[in-house]
Design an enzyme around this catalytic site. Structure first.
Site, PDB file in Angstrom:
ATOM      1  N   CYS A   1       0.801  -1.227   0.000  1.00 19.75           N
ATOM      2  CA  CYS A   1       0.000   0.000   0.000  1.00 19.75           C
ATOM      3  C   CYS A   1       0.834   1.278   0.000  1.00 19.75           C
ATOM      4  O   CYS A   1       0.312   2.364  -0.253  1.00 19.75           O
ATOM      5  CB  CYS A   1      -0.961  -0.004   1.188  1.00 19.75           C
TER       6      CYS A   1
ATOM      7  N   HIS B   1      -3.672   7.132   2.698  1.00 21.00           N
ATOM      8  CA  HIS B   1      -3.998   5.850   2.079  1.00 21.00           C
ATOM      9  C   HIS B   1      -5.353   5.393   2.604  1.00 21.00           C
ATOM     10  O   HIS B   1      -5.596   5.400   3.817  1.00 21.00           O
ATOM     11  CB  HIS B   1      -2.914   4.825   2.411  1.00 21.00           C
TER      12      HIS B   1
ATOM     13  N   ASN C   1     -10.273  -0.127  -0.378  1.00 18.40           N
ATOM     14  CA  ASN C   1      -8.819  -0.007  -0.276  1.00 18.40           C
ATOM     15  C   ASN C   1      -8.200  -0.566  -1.560  1.00 18.40           C
ATOM     16  O   ASN C   1      -8.229  -1.773  -1.786  1.00 18.40           O
ATOM     17  CB  ASN C   1      -8.337  -0.788   0.944  1.00 18.40           C
TER      18      ASN C   1
END
Length: 352
Positions: free
Chosen positions: A122, A264, A294
């Site tokens: 990520c 994020h 996500n």
């Protein structure tokens, strides 16, 4: 071709964002869709993650397909057709070998252009951004196409409620250009970190050399993505807050100078906790988690492309982007948003 490389009064030692693109699959998977096969509900998912829906690719669509679409959009946004290097940040390449970046470059008409992958889960976009800025600062490139693309739906255990409800697919991209001091759209210092002691908190256990060299067959489910959510939550909040303050200090900025926090999109609680620790008001926190989930490495560029396209982020705005991912890895950077028209849309498979 129009030369969109930024120019300043001094040497070309920095980088600016020249163009922005984003792409999402057309297939929308709602919480109710998942509730039909998992022991969950829309209320349960929303209350714990903030996610209402996510985009998943159709069968046959690969990470490279989304990457090419987002990359093409970023090139059009920048008004350029060639670059000096291509970087693709991804956890879900088309194949374990080779890297996906050379194929993406070729499909964008950039045959012969150096291209490589970055794997930081990520945090991949920010690690890729540091790579791109480094190429420009060293003089190895004047323009870099950075793409972050994921098809996380292809590595999720469909029966794992802890991960199947969280992740989505998507791609975002930026074109970076060489810049002199004080140029508009400047990328601030990229601050990165890692802690391999926590490598097992976010992982795919099977498929790599450790499992293959053991001589043992992978256990059922070990080819799927695994995450220990409670431990990740604590680490993510602490690391994202710390690295954000470091990035601000190195850029000579304070929290009060920031127009937008672009965290994020891990989950609602992590984003809120980081903003609270930094003292960033809720109305300055960018989010698209409810709609796309996500998207791992693609999370930040998809968020920024969408926010720029719909007018939430405007030229001259100061953005603080921060992420945390597997590895463990983390990073943050400040961006002076450029005067560029972002290209954001839905990926349409060939032949559709």
């Amino acid at each position: 071709m129009v030369d969109r490389t930024a120019r300043g009064d001094g040497p070309m030692t920095g980088a600016v964002v020249l163009g922005v693109g984003g792409s999402l699959p057309g297939r929308v998977v709602t919480n109710d869709d998942l509730a039909t096969r998992l022991d969950t509900s829309d209320e349960w998912i929303r209350s714990r993650t903030g996610i209402g829906a996510r985009r998943w690719v159709e069968p046959g669509t690969a990470t490279s397909d989304l990457a090419v679409d987002a990359g093409a959009r970023a090139l059009r946004s920048a008004g350029v057709s060639t670059v000096d290097a291509v970087i693709v940040a991804t956890t879900t390449p088309d194949r374990l070998c080779p890297a996906v970046a050379p194929e993406v470059a070729a499909r964008l008409g950039l045959v012969g252009t150096p291209a490589h992958d970055v794997a930081a889960v990520c945090t991949g976009f920010l690690y890729g951004l540091a790579n791109g800025v480094g190429l420009i600062a060293s003089g190895a490139a004047r323009t870099v196409l950075l793409i972050a693309a994921e098809t996380f739906s292809t590595i999720l255990d469909p029966q794992d409620r802890g991960t199947a409800v969280i992740f989505g697919d998507g791609a975002g991209a930026v074109v970076l250009g060489a810049a002199g001091p004080g140029a508009p759209g400047a990328v601030g210092p990229c601050v990165l970190g890692s802690d391999g002691i926590g490598a097992d908190l976010i992982q795919i256990p099977a498929g790599g050399s450790r499992q293959r060299s053991s001589g043992l067959a992978a256990a059922p489910g070990e080819h799927y993505f695994k995450m220990r959510g409670k431990e990740v939550f604590r680490q993510a909040v602490e690391r994202m807050a710390e690295v954000s303050l470091d990035a601000l200090a190195r850029a000579g900025l304070t929290v009060g100078d920031i127009d937008h926090l672009a965290p994020h999109q891990a989950n609602m609680r992590i984003c809120a906790a980081v903003a609270h620790r930094l003292g960033v008001p809720e109305d300055r926190v960018l989010a698209n988690l409810d709609e796309v989930g996500n998207t791992a490495a693609a999370s930040i560029p998809v968020l920024l492309a969408q926010a720029a396209a719909d007018g939430r982020v405007k030229a001259g705005d100061q953005v603080l982007a921060v992420a945390f991912g597997g590895g463990l890895t983390w990073g943050a950077v400040t961006l002076a948003w450029p005067d560029a028209v972002a290209s954001f849309g839905t990926f349409v498979p060939a032949g559709s």
